[in-house]
Design an enzyme around this catalytic site. Sequence first.
Site, mmCIF file in Angstrom:
data_model
loop_
_atom_site.group_PDB
_atom_site.id
_atom_site.type_symbol
_atom_site.label_atom_id
_atom_site.label_comp_id
_atom_site.label_asym_id
_atom_site.label_seq_id
_atom_site.Cartn_x
_atom_site.Cartn_y
_atom_site.Cartn_z
ATOM 1 N N CYS A 179 0.832 -1.069 0.136
ATOM 2 C CA CYS A 179 -0.088 0.010 -0.194
ATOM 3 C C CYS A 179 0.653 1.331 -0.071
ATOM 4 O O CYS A 179 0.158 2.273 -0.133
ATOM 5 C CB CYS A 179 -1.043 0.059 1.272
ATOM 6 N N HIS B 50 -9.100 3.683 -1.743
ATOM 7 C CA HIS B 50 -7.898 2.901 -1.628
ATOM 8 C C HIS B 50 -7.250 2.388 -2.669
ATOM 9 O O HIS B 50 -7.435 1.106 -2.740
ATOM 10 C CB HIS B 50 -7.679 2.512 -0.350
ATOM 11 N N CYS C 47 -0.160 1.870 6.498
ATOM 12 C CA CYS C 47 0.286 0.498 6.790
ATOM 13 C C CYS C 47 0.409 0.044 5.486
ATOM 14 O O CYS C 47 -0.137 0.265 4.443
ATOM 15 C CB CYS C 47 -0.742 0.072 7.961
ATOM 16 N N GLY D 55 0.393 -4.388 3.531
ATOM 17 C CA GLY D 55 -0.073 -5.710 3.780
ATOM 18 C C GLY D 55 1.256 -6.429 4.062
ATOM 19 O O GLY D 55 2.140 -6.027 3.528
HETATM 20 C C1 LIG Z 1 -15.323 -4.142 3.445
HETATM 21 C C2 LIG Z 1 -15.460 -4.263 1.978
HETATM 22 C C3 LIG Z 1 -15.247 -5.898 1.817
HETATM 23 C C4 LIG Z 1 -16.879 -3.989 1.549
HETATM 24 O O1 LIG Z 1 -17.083 -4.155 0.131
HETATM 25 P P1 LIG Z 1 -18.420 -3.556 -0.410
HETATM 26 O O2 LIG Z 1 -19.710 -4.568 0.003
HETATM 27 O O3 LIG Z 1 -18.179 -3.894 -1.860
HETATM 28 O O4 LIG Z 1 -18.592 -2.054 -0.020
HETATM 29 P P2 LIG Z 1 -19.638 -0.982 -0.520
HETATM 30 O O5 LIG Z 1 -18.698 0.129 -0.664
HETATM 31 O O6 LIG Z 1 -20.203 -1.421 -1.967
HETATM 32 O O7 LIG Z 1 -20.551 -0.822 0.699
HETATM 33 C C5 LIG Z 1 -21.730 -1.934 0.715
HETATM 34 C C6 LIG Z 1 -22.793 -1.299 1.521
HETATM 35 O O8 LIG Z 1 -22.509 -1.080 2.608
HETATM 36 C C7 LIG Z 1 -23.231 0.190 3.067
HETATM 37 N N1 LIG Z 1 -22.330 1.309 3.361
HETATM 38 C C8 LIG Z 1 -21.114 1.348 2.899
HETATM 39 N N2 LIG Z 1 -20.520 2.714 3.311
HETATM 40 C C9 LIG Z 1 -21.537 3.173 4.046
HETATM 41 C C10 LIG Z 1 -21.656 4.544 4.490
HETATM 42 N N3 LIG Z 1 -20.711 5.522 4.611
HETATM 43 N N4 LIG Z 1 -22.918 4.851 4.787
HETATM 44 C C11 LIG Z 1 -23.999 4.249 5.178
HETATM 45 N N5 LIG Z 1 -23.903 2.799 4.425
HETATM 46 C C12 LIG Z 1 -22.685 2.372 3.815
HETATM 47 C C13 LIG Z 1 -24.007 0.448 1.728
HETATM 48 O O9 LIG Z 1 -25.566 -0.258 2.075
HETATM 49 C C14 LIG Z 1 -23.420 -0.254 0.471
HETATM 50 O O10 LIG Z 1 -24.106 -0.764 -0.258
HETATM 51 P P3 LIG Z 1 -24.649 0.416 -1.633
HETATM 52 O O11 LIG Z 1 -23.177 0.929 -1.938
HETATM 53 O O12 LIG Z 1 -25.439 -0.381 -2.689
HETATM 54 O O13 LIG Z 1 -25.473 1.338 -0.806
HETATM 55 C C15 LIG Z 1 -14.317 -3.723 1.049
HETATM 56 O O14 LIG Z 1 -14.719 -2.445 1.025
HETATM 57 C C16 LIG Z 1 -13.016 -4.064 1.547
HETATM 58 O O15 LIG Z 1 -12.474 -5.044 1.372
HETATM 59 N N6 LIG Z 1 -12.449 -2.966 2.114
HETATM 60 C C17 LIG Z 1 -10.996 -3.271 2.488
HETATM 61 C C18 LIG Z 1 -10.074 -3.084 1.306
HETATM 62 C C19 LIG Z 1 -8.620 -3.647 1.566
HETATM 63 O O16 LIG Z 1 -8.383 -4.573 2.320
HETATM 64 N N7 LIG Z 1 -7.670 -2.695 1.303
HETATM 65 C C20 LIG Z 1 -6.239 -3.084 1.541
HETATM 66 C C21 LIG Z 1 -5.950 -2.553 2.987
HETATM 67 S S1 LIG Z 1 -4.450 -2.973 3.486
#
Ligand SMILES: CC(C)(COP(=O)(O)OP(=O)(O)OC[C@H]1O[C@@H](n2cnc3c(N)ncnc32)[C@H](O)[C@@H]1OP(=O)(O)O)[C@@H](O)C(=O)NCCC(=O)NCCS
Length: 409
Positions: A94, A351, A382, A384
């Site tokens: 990252c 990100h 940070c 991975g």
């Molecule tokens: C956590 C994770 C699995 C979620 O993935 P996702 O389900 O595709 O996430 P989305 O952004 O589409 O959000 C899903 C739902 O959560 C809800 N949601 C997300 N953010 C929200 C907010 N700020 N307020 C209200 N609802 C929210 C919504 O219902 C959304 O669905 P919609 O977009 O259709 O309205 C994904 O974001 C992830 O893996 N993040 C980490 C990435 C990572 O590891 N990066 C490297 C770091 S080292």
Amino acid sequence: MRGASFNDVVIVSALRTPICKARRGSFKDTLPDDLLTCVFKAVLKETGIAPSMIQDICIGNVLQPSAGASMGRVAQFFSGIPETVPLYTTCRMCSSGLQAVINIAQSIQTGMIDLGLAAGVESLTINPLSIAPPGFVVNPKVGENKLAMDSLLPMGITSENVAERYGITRVQQDKMAVESHAKAARAQKNGYFKDEIVPVKTKITDKDGKERSITVTADDGVRPGTNMETLSRLKPAFKPGGSTTAGNASQVSDGAAAVIVTRRATADALGLPVLGALKSYAVVGVPPDVMGIGPAFAIPIALQRAGLGISDIDIFELNEAFASQATYCVEKLGIPYEKLNPKGGAIALGHPVGCTGARQVATLLHELKRRGKRAYGVVSMCMGTGMGAAAVFEYPGQIGADDRPMSRL
Ligand SMILES: CC(C)(COP(=O)(O)OP(=O)(O)OC[C@H]1O[C@@H](n2cnc3c(N)ncnc32)[C@H](O)[C@@H]1OP(=O)(O)O)[C@@H](O)C(=O)NCCC(=O)NCCS
């Protein structure tokens, strides 16, 4: 890499594309080469530097095949940068976009080049985050070594580990998410991103299969109405009973950023205003199962190398990979929340992993410039597999904006 020699390395341009949600955002049909081309052309145009004056290009990337080496060269040629200019890619997870800036800086410091182009790019639409991407073979001996095994943990599980081990509550995490969206929404409303974002003209295919031309001008992950009540209803994303959700984790995104790095004397000779000077850099290793704590260890070392303390820093661009780890780092270091990610972080903005470090440099330096005064900022994240990186930058101030002397070290 410490001490005064850093002061000779300056940034004269740092620009980025909007960051868009992978798979369903505005760049779902745009190739990373095209995102990169857009920012390459933009930094060349902004500085007026002839493409042949670039002496090396380094691109941070994590997930493209062969770390994006041929994609980078394609973008170079699309941008009119001649074949005589060499290019390579770098992957430090990252922090890859920041590492690209540091690599070019080091080449300048060692006298190999005077001016280079650093960048970061990622399309998580095309190359999704995965612990076992196609072609990856898990070493059968991994189970015999705990650290090796931990380095393959899904990032979301490391977030849960940080929350559990250091007592970071769901409420604390959701609070950081609310703040991230609120700050990003305010910055968008006030036009604070306009100097760092390059509009991208591209094509997108609608649900009905029709292709249309669009110009993307803003990050599309920001949800202005985010509040504690709606966030509290989201289910744990990685583990039953866990506290990391889609609302308090960084978004999975596409984007690119580019930075022109040079020697101060070269910037002066070319008449290019300095956007920021690199003061110091540090990268450290931490236990892979709590990889998110990396910034809490990297930032103090970078600050010490710059001869500065937490209170000397005006802005901390600390990547919000997860609210759990970012909250841990902020609390551990005593970073005042009003100095944290003033235009929002990766929870709101997204990100695109290989891009993020270079994106943060653009976000930091343009915000320091908007404020006008001589000031210091930190870019940190940070990584991975268990690492943390941090770099300290100085914005020199606009003449007359501050009575402290301009830094010309
Ligand atoms: C956590 C994770 C699995 C979620 O993935 P996702 O389900 O595709 O996430 P989305 O952004 O589409 O959000 C899903 C739902 O959560 C809800 N949601 C997300 N953010 C929200 C907010 N700020 N307020 C209200 N609802 C929210 C919504 O219902 C959304 O669905 P919609 O977009 O259709 O309205 C994904 O974001 C992830 O893996 N993040 C980490 C990435 C990572 O590891 N990066 C490297 C770091 S080292």
